[in-house]
Design an enzyme around this catalytic site. Structure first.
Site, PDB file in Angstrom:
ATOM      1  N   GLY A  17     -43.408 -68.299 -18.657  1.00 23.14           N
ATOM      2  CA  GLY A  17     -43.740 -69.793 -16.997  1.00 23.14           C
ATOM      3  C   GLY A  17     -45.049 -70.732 -17.533  1.00 23.14           C
ATOM      4  O   GLY A  17     -44.990 -70.908 -16.004  1.00 23.14           O
ATOM      5  N   SER A 147     -46.212 -60.809  -5.903  1.00 21.73           N
ATOM      6  CA  SER A 147     -46.829 -61.530  -4.854  1.00 21.73           C
ATOM      7  C   SER A 147     -46.765 -60.562  -3.721  1.00 21.73           C
ATOM      8  O   SER A 147     -45.972 -59.592  -3.528  1.00 21.73           O
ATOM      9  CB  SER A 147     -45.502 -62.520  -4.228  1.00 21.73           C
ATOM     10  N   TYR A 160     -35.980 -61.235  -3.815  1.00 23.87           N
ATOM     11  CA  TYR A 160     -37.643 -61.778  -4.687  1.00 23.87           C
ATOM     12  C   TYR A 160     -38.376 -60.902  -3.078  1.00 23.87           C
ATOM     13  O   TYR A 160     -39.060 -60.363  -4.771  1.00 23.87           O
ATOM     14  CB  TYR A 160     -37.853 -63.227  -3.462  1.00 23.87           C
ATOM     15  N   SER A 161     -38.569 -60.493  -2.333  1.00 27.49           N
ATOM     16  CA  SER A 161     -39.661 -59.333  -2.180  1.00 27.49           C
ATOM     17  C   SER A 161     -39.167 -58.194  -3.035  1.00 27.49           C
ATOM     18  O   SER A 161     -40.125 -57.002  -3.504  1.00 27.49           O
ATOM     19  CB  SER A 161     -39.383 -58.734  -0.440  1.00 27.49           C
ATOM     20  N   THR A 163     -37.836 -57.432  -5.865  1.00 28.90           N
ATOM     21  CA  THR A 163     -38.601 -57.716  -7.220  1.00 28.90           C
ATOM     22  C   THR A 163     -39.959 -57.568  -6.639  1.00 28.90           C
ATOM     23  O   THR A 163     -40.038 -56.585  -8.438  1.00 28.90           O
ATOM     24  CB  THR A 163     -37.814 -59.103  -7.762  1.00 28.90           C
ATOM     25  N   LYS A 164     -40.399 -58.371  -6.241  1.00 23.05           N
ATOM     26  CA  LYS A 164     -42.001 -58.246  -6.250  1.00 23.05           C
ATOM     27  C   LYS A 164     -43.089 -57.185  -5.639  1.00 23.05           C
ATOM     28  O   LYS A 164     -43.704 -56.261  -6.357  1.00 23.05           O
ATOM     29  CB  LYS A 164     -42.273 -59.506  -5.313  1.00 23.05           C
TER      30      LYS A 164
END
Length: 254
Positions: A17, A147, A160-161, A163-164
């Site tokens: 990225g 994150s 998202y949470s 995975t982070k």
């Protein structure tokens, strides 16, 4: 002596990225510290210009490869490309990620599988490919970009949470595996940074709420992540491993 602690001359860094946002800022910082740099993303039209910006005035070598980290074979080929092109990879920054906000009862299998693959499984796969040659030289730095949403969360951040938060656990376990070989593994957990991802999914009131919750009362610029990543990727962070460094402007302190 302080300057030499952050000197990365002779090192090679791979940043996923790396075409924009935090990835580009970190890659530029690593190049300015002396590292040769490989960047990867899905967007070929952005990669060439990004690499030119990253290397400008540094005298370092660089390369890029178009890679979709949601495709496991692409991840394997990225590792092989970096090793063939540069001869080694000393520093791996797993920065590529995505968000697809959905309430828990609206998460589809397709969304779950794609976000998990991009944010978590690709990190495992790329790290798995690159650590053997780090072990041979008994030196390496691996940094996963997590994150604050892995520590706290908000509505519709289920995948998202998850995975982070998982990246933090992965870093702790890998640090134990790789510590005997002189390799450190850590996470950086950014708070509100002005990048495309949050800017595209948050409403204006949500953006203001994030700024108001920080101790500093503002969003961060991508360049404000350079110092933390240099510390973790250099001799300055040689005794820091298995940790998550929250770079959040005091968000979690409130």
């Amino acid at each position: 002596m302080p300057a030499t602690l952050f000197d990365l001359t002779g090192r090679v860094a791979l940043v996923t990225g790396g075409n924009k946002g935090l990835g580009k800022a970190m890659a530029r910082g690593l190049a300015e510290a002396g590292a040769d740099v490989v960047i990867a993303s899905r967007n070929e039209s952005e990669l060439q210009g990004a690499l030119e910006d990253i290397l400008a005035g540094t005298g370092r070598r660089g390369a890029y490869r178009v890679t979709d980290v949601s495709v496991r074979d692409d991840v394997t080929k990225l590792a092989a490309f970096a090793l063939e092109k540069m001869g080694r990879v000393d520093i791996l920054v797993n920065n590529a990620g995505m968000n697809a906000p959905q309430a828990i009862d609206a998460v589809t299998d397709e969304i779950w599988d794609r976000v998990v693959e991009v944010n978590l499984s690709s990190v495992m796969a790329l790290t798995r490919e690159l650590v053997p040659q780090m072990k041979e030289r008994r030196w390496g730095r691996v940094v996963h970009i997590s994150s604050i949403m892995g520590q706290v969360s908000k509505e519709r951040r289920n995948v998202y949470s998850a995975t982070k938060a998982a990246l933090m656990g992965l870093a702790r376990a890998s640090a134990l595996d790789l510590g005997p070989f002189g390799i450190t593994v850590n996470c950086i957990a950014p708070g509100p940074f002005m990048t495309d991802m949050p800017m595209s999914v948050l409403s204006e009131p949500e953006k203001q709420a994030f700024a108001d919750r920080t101790a500093l009362g503002r969003w961060a610029k991508p360049t404000e992540l350079v110092g933390p990543v240099l510390m973790l990727c250099s001799e300055a962070g040689s005794y820091v491993t298995g940790q998550t460094l929250f770079v959040d402007g005091g968000y979690l302190a409130r």
